[in-house]
Motif scaffolding. Structure first.
Motif, PDB file in Angstrom:
ATOM      1  N   LEU A 171       0.842  -1.187   0.000  1.00  0.00           N
ATOM      2  CA  LEU A 171       0.000   0.000   0.000  1.00  0.00           C
ATOM      3  C   LEU A 171       0.882   1.244   0.000  1.00  0.00           C
ATOM      4  N   LEU A 172       0.613   2.152  -0.937  1.00  0.00           N
ATOM      5  CA  LEU A 172       1.373   3.404  -1.019  1.00  0.00           C
ATOM      6  C   LEU A 172       0.398   4.572  -0.831  1.00  0.00           C
ATOM      7  N   LEU A 173       0.685   5.417   0.161  1.00  0.00           N
ATOM      8  CA  LEU A 173      -0.149   6.587   0.426  1.00  0.00           C
ATOM      9  C   LEU A 173       0.613   7.829  -0.032  1.00  0.00           C
ATOM     10  N   LEU A 174      -0.025   8.646  -0.854  1.00  0.00           N
ATOM     11  CA  LEU A 174       0.650   9.818  -1.430  1.00  0.00           C
ATOM     12  C   LEU A 174      -0.131  11.072  -1.056  1.00  0.00           C
ATOM     13  N   ASP A 175       0.473  11.937  -0.241  1.00  0.00           N
ATOM     14  CA  ASP A 175      -0.217  13.150   0.202  1.00  0.00           C
ATOM     15  C   ASP A 175       0.220  14.334  -0.663  1.00  0.00           C
ATOM     16  N   GLU A 176      -0.637  14.737  -1.575  1.00  0.00           N
ATOM     17  CA  GLU A 176      -0.370  15.861  -2.487  1.00  0.00           C
ATOM     18  C   GLU A 176       1.047  15.798  -3.065  1.00  0.00           C
ATOM     19  N   ALA A 216       2.069   0.062 -13.253  1.00  0.00           N
ATOM     20  CA  ALA A 216       2.134  -0.964 -14.302  1.00  0.00           C
ATOM     21  C   ALA A 216       3.103  -2.079 -13.896  1.00  0.00           C
ATOM     22  N   ARG A 217       4.204  -1.709 -13.248  1.00  0.00           N
ATOM     23  CA  ARG A 217       5.219  -2.700 -12.868  1.00  0.00           C
ATOM     24  C   ARG A 217       4.794  -3.543 -11.671  1.00  0.00           C
ATOM     25  N   HIS A 218       3.904  -3.003 -10.824  1.00  0.00           N
ATOM     26  CA  HIS A 218       3.490  -3.703  -9.599  1.00  0.00           C
ATOM     27  C   HIS A 218       1.966  -3.793  -9.579  1.00  0.00           C
ATOM     28  N   PRO A 219       1.386  -4.760 -10.336  1.00  0.00           N
ATOM     29  CA  PRO A 219      -0.071  -4.780 -10.518  1.00  0.00           C
ATOM     30  C   PRO A 219      -0.859  -4.989  -9.225  1.00  0.00           C
ATOM     31  N   SER A 220      -0.250  -5.551  -8.177  1.00  0.00           N
ATOM     32  CA  SER A 220      -1.049  -5.776  -6.962  1.00  0.00           C
ATOM     33  C   SER A 220      -0.901  -4.627  -5.959  1.00  0.00           C
ATOM     34  N   LEU A 221      -0.036  -3.660  -6.268  1.00  0.00           N
ATOM     35  CA  LEU A 221       0.115  -2.505  -5.373  1.00  0.00           C
ATOM     36  C   LEU A 221      -1.204  -1.712  -5.332  1.00  0.00           C
ATOM     37  N   ALA A 222      -1.590  -1.256  -4.144  1.00  0.00           N
ATOM     38  CA  ALA A 222      -2.746  -0.353  -4.018  1.00  0.00           C
ATOM     39  C   ALA A 222      -2.214   1.015  -3.621  1.00  0.00           C
ATOM     40  N   THR A 223      -2.858   2.073  -4.121  1.00  0.00           N
ATOM     41  CA  THR A 223      -2.410   3.416  -3.759  1.00  0.00           C
ATOM     42  C   THR A 223      -3.618   4.288  -3.377  1.00  0.00           C
ATOM     43  N   VAL A 224      -3.357   5.256  -2.515  1.00  0.00           N
ATOM     44  CA  VAL A 224      -4.351   6.294  -2.200  1.00  0.00           C
ATOM     45  C   VAL A 224      -3.622   7.624  -2.337  1.00  0.00           C
ATOM     46  N   LEU A 225      -4.123   8.478  -3.218  1.00  0.00           N
ATOM     47  CA  LEU A 225      -3.455   9.741  -3.528  1.00  0.00           C
ATOM     48  C   LEU A 225      -4.383  10.906  -3.170  1.00  0.00           C
ATOM     49  N   VAL A 226      -3.881  11.810  -2.354  1.00  0.00           N
ATOM     50  CA  VAL A 226      -4.660  12.990  -1.944  1.00  0.00           C
ATOM     51  C   VAL A 226      -4.305  14.182  -2.820  1.00  0.00           C
TER      52      VAL A 226
END
Ligand SMILES: Nc1ncnc2c1ncn2[C@@H]1O[C@H](COP(=O)(O)OP(=O)(O)OP(=O)(O)O)[C@@H](O)[C@H]1O
Length: 283
Positions: free
Chosen positions: A172-177, A199-209
């Protein structure tokens, strides 16, 4: 109770159920529910003060909810050692400042120890050093790997911090602005880097603010619109990012267009500025 093993690799990566977050008697978040599965890329959108960073801090196990349930990688906050849980997440905070004038490759390696400086006498393995170089290459930073942090541009810092967050191979990758303060070219490089990563990590989940629709990568799959700490809409991006819902979210008429490249552009209607005692200008 503590986390005793690496969290399970199956099931949702995030689950929030009827979450509230209250500070000084103020409901900063109310009744928020969200489930994020592997491979999903969520955008968290809302006006200034809507509660986006507050929600991201709950999802990143930085704060606990006042009410409701938050499960991160299948572990329920309040029942686990959050420091250990955090080591399995990638959390990109653009305000992170490395301790001292470290080189870019060193900053990336601090992602393994989750520290602001390299831990004395700690040495990365050969595979870890190779991974740092691979991540820097993926984010277009190979040529800068030996440069010192203070000499980097804002965009180069942003990409370095994403590589740092990816070092522990998070699910899980969380990206704050992440695009804050970037010029046009730097923003486009950052978004291309995020698309390449997904594309390289198809099972990665991300949440971007973000509060800028132009800063959403084309690979965004889902969105949640926050307004005054409440969820206005949530679900697949095509259902949520409509002119009508985004206008309601920002309390301002907005026309939203999705281009052929999958990116979004928002046009806000102009509101005439009135000066007391002066006639209203013709539209
Ligand atoms: N610890 C706290 N105590 C009291 N109020 C807080 C606290 N943290 C945040 N707030 C308030 O909660 C509201 C939501 O803040 P938050 O930073 O989550 O908004 P945001 O949507 O990320 O805004 P922005 O787009 O401006 O970054 C704001 O009004 C903020 O002042």
């Amino acid at each position: 109770m503590t986390v005793v093993s690496r969290p399970a690799d199956s099931g949702p990566v995030l689950r929030a159920g009827e979450v509230a977050f209250i500070r000084d008697g103020r409901h900063l978040l109310s009744d928020i529910s969200l489930t994020v599965h592997p491979g999903e890329h969520w955008a968290l959108l809302g006006a200034n003060g809507a509660g986006k960073s507050t929600l991201l801090a709950l999802l990143g196990a930085v704060n606990h909810p006042s009410r409701g349930v938050v499960e991160v990688l299948g572990r329920r906050l309040g029942r686990v050692d959050v420091r250990e849980l955090r080591s399995y997440l990638g959390h990109v905070n653009p305000r992170h400042t490395p301790d001292g004038p470290m080189r870019v490759r060193e900053v990336v390696l601090t992602g393994l120890t989750n520290t602001a400086a390299l831990v004395p006498r700690w040495q990365p393995t050969e595979q870890e050093a190779e991974r740092a170089d691979r991540l820097l290459a993926m984010l277009g930073m190979s040529a800068k790997a030996g440069d010192r942090w203070p000499t980097l541009s804002q965009g180069e810092r942003g990409r370095t911090l994403i590589a740092r967050a990816l070092m522990p191979q998070p699910r899980l990758l969380l990206l704050d602005e992440p695009a804050t303060g970037l010029d046009l070219a730097a923003r486009e490089q950052l978004l291309a880097g995020i698309d390449a990563l997904r594309a390289r990590h198809p099972s990665l989940a991300t949440v971007l603010v973000t509060h800028h629709l132009e800063e959403l990568p084309a690979t965004t799959t889902h969105a949640m619109l926050l307004r005054d700490g409440r969820c206005l809409a949530s679900g697949p991006v095509g259902d949520v990012l409509t002119s009508e819902l985004v206008s309601a979210c920002f309390d301002h008429p907005v026309r939203l267009v999705r281009g052929d490249d999958g990116r979004w552009a928002a046009r806000a209607a102009r509101v005439p500025v009135t000066v007391p005692g002066e006639p209203v200008p013709a539209a």
